[in-house]
Design an enzyme around this catalytic site. Sequence first.
Site, PDB file in Angstrom:
ATOM      1  N   TRP A  19      31.045  28.764  15.461  1.00 37.93           N
ATOM      2  CA  TRP A  19      30.912  30.113  14.889  1.00 37.93           C
ATOM      3  C   TRP A  19      31.414  30.232  13.460  1.00 37.93           C
ATOM      4  CZ3 TRP A  19      35.946  30.747  13.817  1.00 37.93           C
ATOM      5  CH2 TRP A  19      36.899  30.267  14.724  1.00 37.93           C
ATOM      6  N   ASN A  20      32.101  29.233  12.921  1.00 42.77           N
ATOM      7  CA  ASN A  20      32.789  29.451  11.645  1.00 42.77           C
ATOM      8  C   ASN A  20      31.857  29.537  10.444  1.00 42.77           C
ATOM      9  OD1 ASN A  20      32.353  26.722  12.197  1.00 42.77           O
ATOM     10  ND2 ASN A  20      34.081  26.048  10.957  1.00 42.77           N
ATOM     11  N   PRO A  65      23.244  28.105  18.576  1.00 46.01           N
ATOM     12  CA  PRO A  65      24.377  28.619  17.810  1.00 46.01           C
ATOM     13  C   PRO A  65      25.442  29.189  18.739  1.00 46.01           C
ATOM     14  CG  PRO A  65      22.615  30.229  17.815  1.00 46.01           C
ATOM     15  CD  PRO A  65      22.093  29.022  18.552  1.00 46.01           C
ATOM     16  N   SER A  69      35.059  21.988  19.074  1.00 44.13           N
ATOM     17  CA  SER A  69      36.382  21.543  19.481  1.00 44.13           C
ATOM     18  C   SER A  69      36.338  20.170  20.128  1.00 44.13           C
ATOM     19  CB  SER A  69      36.989  22.550  20.458  1.00 44.13           C
ATOM     20  OG  SER A  69      36.347  22.473  21.716  1.00 44.13           O
ATOM     21  N   GLU A  85      31.157  15.841  15.912  1.00 44.00           N
ATOM     22  CA  GLU A  85      32.085  16.151  14.814  1.00 44.00           C
ATOM     23  C   GLU A  85      33.047  17.198  15.346  1.00 44.00           C
ATOM     24  OE1 GLU A  85      33.790  18.233  12.119  1.00 44.00           O
ATOM     25  OE2 GLU A  85      31.855  18.609  11.157  1.00 44.00           O
TER      26      GLU A  85
END
Length: 517
Positions: free
Chosen positions: A146-147, A171, A221, A242
């Site tokens: 979400w960032n 997303p 995460s 990642e």
Amino acid sequence: MTTTEADTALGNVVEIHNPADGSVVGTVPEMSADQVAELAARLREAQPAWEALTPQARAQHLRNWLNWIVDNQERIFGLVHREAGKSWGDAQIELLVCMEVINYYTKHGAEFLADESRTPHTPASLTKNLRIRYRPYQLVGVITPWNYPVGMPMMDIPGALMAGAAVLSKPSEVTPLAWAEIVRGWNEEIGAPPVLACATGRGDTGRAVVDVVDMVQFTGSTATGRRIGMRCAERLIPASLELGGKDAMIVLSDAPMERTIRGAIWGGLFNAGQSCIAVERLYVEASVYDEFVDRLVAEVKTLRQGHDPQGGFSTEFGAMATESQLEIVERHVADALAKGARVLTGGKRADKGLFYPPTVLVDVDHTMACMREETFGPLLPIMKVRDEHEAISLANDSDYGLGASVWTASKDRGERVGMRLEAGGVDVNNVLMHVFQFPLPMGGWKSSGLGYRFGGPNGIRKYCRQQAFVTERVHLDNETHWYPYSLTKGRITAAVLRLMEMHDWRRRLGLAPRKRR
């Protein structure tokens, strides 16, 4: 991607809120596993024709897409601004990612996908043409956090599309609106083939994506990445992961102070610190520690935090995206204070909205969560160290290894310290910068990831399978090792093999080796 009345009536929707003020920004469908499977089937049907296009033709569709994004940037990045609660300046930077990634991979796509020739390794193979061909996975799943609602998928999807793959994107349910609109633009506005889709929903939707694709690119995460990696292993499909970071910043005694302070502030607080490659811990040599801390705190106190109007550019950074993420920051600060740390500025959430002020902590050590766990918030914990050797040891004392930075006036010192850091990317006198140098690999070591997200040809080839391709230079009716076998053929073959493959003349000529004395 629109929410239908039927979805709303059934409660099959995700409501998106602006974390700055709680207002509803929009809704998206909560897609079921069956709906995800239907999307995947349509993408697979369209993919062969997409792969059959030349790289140049695929590149043109991507450039048309970029044109449409730029032409509609106010609406698209207005959605980013509201769904993520960002400052307008932080939201606008995501447009830069769209431009640079699409332009890089469309410029180099044909080169990166070209067949590679190899030289035969023995005279026996001189009649063969050897090539490596790059064939895409038919359907790639790209799952993003979400960032950065647009920047994150844009780092991955143009490379996959250039490879000739179809892409099923997923997303975050926290910030899906801008990306869903960009995917709508691909499918409805520019006349592109239907090889890109957006699956919206929560965790079950993401799990359904992993179960229907041929390769997964995941950003998020470490805990979720492990689960995805395990599921991909069960399905025998590749995964590029990642994951989290705890990036260290080492400030040496000869660091250019003004630049270093500005780098620490932007690297740690950009996007409210919600970046996997944010500066999350600082190690400062004792001789410059007091000056660095005093000047840093003075600069941090001048920062403007808030959700400025669209187009306003009147604040530096905005809200945090979720209540749970803000609570992690609160827990890290409380833990540090209980163990002897001090807050020099900030340290308490705002009364309204999901705002946490820029916070500087000192007297920290590695017993504290703020120095061990990923914070993902506007927190700058600073630790005094004796020398560069202690700084390196502490920087490497982490489960994470995504990025790091070294600050010094000495080129040799920067090289020496940087070479000893256990991180996938190192910047000297800069921060976050290695991520945006697309010719270089971007990936994490240790618990920060598996594989590389992009980096030169790998940004396209990672979405491909290598195909060994052998053709004949000379037409022969038979090969020496084909049937029928015969004593004569066996003797000739053995003699030729010895002559070509052995490393001393006695064995080449079939003579008995000399006896050892």
